[in-house]
Design an enzyme around this catalytic site. Structure first.
Site, PDB file in Angstrom:
ATOM      1  N   LYS A 187      -5.418  -4.166  -2.282  1.00 10.04           N
ATOM      2  CA  LYS A 187      -4.982  -4.429  -3.666  1.00 10.04           C
ATOM      3  C   LYS A 187      -6.162  -4.614  -4.638  1.00 10.04           C
ATOM      4  O   LYS A 187      -6.085  -4.205  -5.785  1.00 10.04           O
ATOM      5  CB  LYS A 187      -4.078  -5.661  -3.718  1.00 10.04           C
ATOM      6  CG  LYS A 187      -2.722  -5.428  -3.071  1.00 10.04           C
ATOM      7  CD  LYS A 187      -1.832  -6.653  -3.226  1.00 10.04           C
ATOM      8  CE  LYS A 187      -0.549  -6.492  -2.445  1.00 10.04           C
ATOM      9  NZ  LYS A 187       0.358  -7.631  -2.613  1.00 10.04           N
ATOM     10  N   ASP A 214       4.086  -7.753  -8.188  1.00  6.95           N
ATOM     11  CA  ASP A 214       4.443  -8.862  -7.286  1.00  6.95           C
ATOM     12  C   ASP A 214       5.061 -10.036  -8.046  1.00  6.95           C
ATOM     13  O   ASP A 214       6.104 -10.567  -7.650  1.00  6.95           O
ATOM     14  CB  ASP A 214       3.206  -9.349  -6.526  1.00  6.95           C
ATOM     15  CG  ASP A 214       2.802  -8.384  -5.420  1.00  6.95           C
ATOM     16  OD1 ASP A 214       3.663  -7.630  -4.943  1.00  6.95           O
ATOM     17  OD2 ASP A 214       1.617  -8.388  -5.043  1.00  6.95           O
TER      18      ASP A 214
END
Ligand code: ATR
Length: 277
Positions: free
Chosen positions: A68, A105
């Site tokens: 990420k 997220d």
């Protein structure tokens, strides 16, 4: 490569990823003609693999552990929430050939809390456990809901202090160690530590939950996590884990790529029922 629009999740390990199943479910439901694969990509091969994917006509990628932060560096442009979270879980090829990086997220967490569990964050006192990448990814979207205040508690106090300093311009947020939590109470406690992965628990004092308080573990497993078990024992109104967030972050990525919002509640129920059986 097939004529269908290509999407994938890159990560390492990746074998147990639920993302292909989730996105194929969304594609079928919204009648989008696409393919979505899981690809094992170690960090050292990330840039080459992403270049290759987009060069061969790929349209969008999800990036998971440990990629990420690399995806954040890779993206040509980033959404504000991705910029602040210093992590990107979704890359989307733009019409001009550039690659946009987003982090869905936090949006996924907020959607699961509000839409699927009828939990409002506005004017609530919220405790976040942990100050690593998972915590960083959710703070901004939680602040957008205008909670009364956010407290970040972490073993390593400096990391919590740094995180609070980075986000305080968006809303009230303070940092502390676990021992400083004694005597405090909250409406919502979110476990963003990686302790659940080793069936462990941060050292939490009793009495942290207000009346009707809820608890949410960003991690999920087939069995209740250590934090979910703790929350139940403390009498939380709801003790949730991150399965709903997983599906909702995927729904946000799908929307970014396709401009169509899939319906996620049915899939969450299905995946939840499967692990119970
Ligand atoms: P992630 O990307 O999952 O957030 P990370 O950046 O390595 O992973 O951060 C892990 C977080 O979980 C940290 O806040 C860590 O606390 P420290 O910063 O003090 O190391 C926290 N953590 C991991 N295991 C823990 C445990 N057993 N008890 C309490 N906190 C724990």
């Amino acid at each position: 490569m097939s004529h269908k629009d290509q999407y994938a999740v890159f990560g390492s390990p990746i074998k147990h990823s639920k993302s292909p199943r989730i996105h194929q479910f969304f594609a079928q439901q919204t009648q989008q003609d696409l393919e979505y694969r899981a690809v094992l990509v170690p960090a050292e091969q990330f840039e080459l693999a992403v270049n290759d994917f987009f060069a061969k006509g790929g349209r969008g990628l999800n990036c998971t552990v440990p990629l990420k932060e690399l995806a954040w560096v890779y993206a040509d442009k980033k959404t504000e929430r991705a910029e602040l979270s210093k992590a990107v879980n979704t890359l989307a090829l733009q019409k001009d050939g550039s690659v946009l990086g987003d982090n869905t997220d936090g949006l996924g967490l907020v959607a699961d809390l509000k839409k699927n569990n009828a939990l409002q964050l506005t004017a609530k006192k919220i405790l976040i456990l942990g100050a690593g990448g998972a915590a960083r990814g959710i703070i901004g979207p939680i602040q957008d809901e205008l909670p009364e205040a956010i407290t970040i508690a972490n073993r390593t106090l400096d990391k919590a202090l740094n995180l609070a300093t980075e986000f305080v311009h968006k809303g009230p947020v303070v940092a502390c160690g676990y021992e400083d939590l004694i005597g405090l109470s909250f409406d919502l406690i979110i476990n963003a530590t990686s302790a659940s992965l080793s069936d462990d628990l941060p050292p939490l004092p009793a009495g942290l939950l207000r009346d009707n308080a809820c608890c949410y573990d960003l991690a999920y497993a087939n069995k209740p996590t250590a934090f979910v078990r703790w929350a139940r024992a403390q009498g939380a109104l709801k003790s949730l884990d991150g399965l709903g967030m997983l599906v909702e972050q995927a729904a946000e990525a799908f929307y970014l790529w396709r401009g169509v919002r899939p319906e996620s509640a049915g899939l969450i129920r299905l995946l939840d029922a499967e692990r119970a059986s």
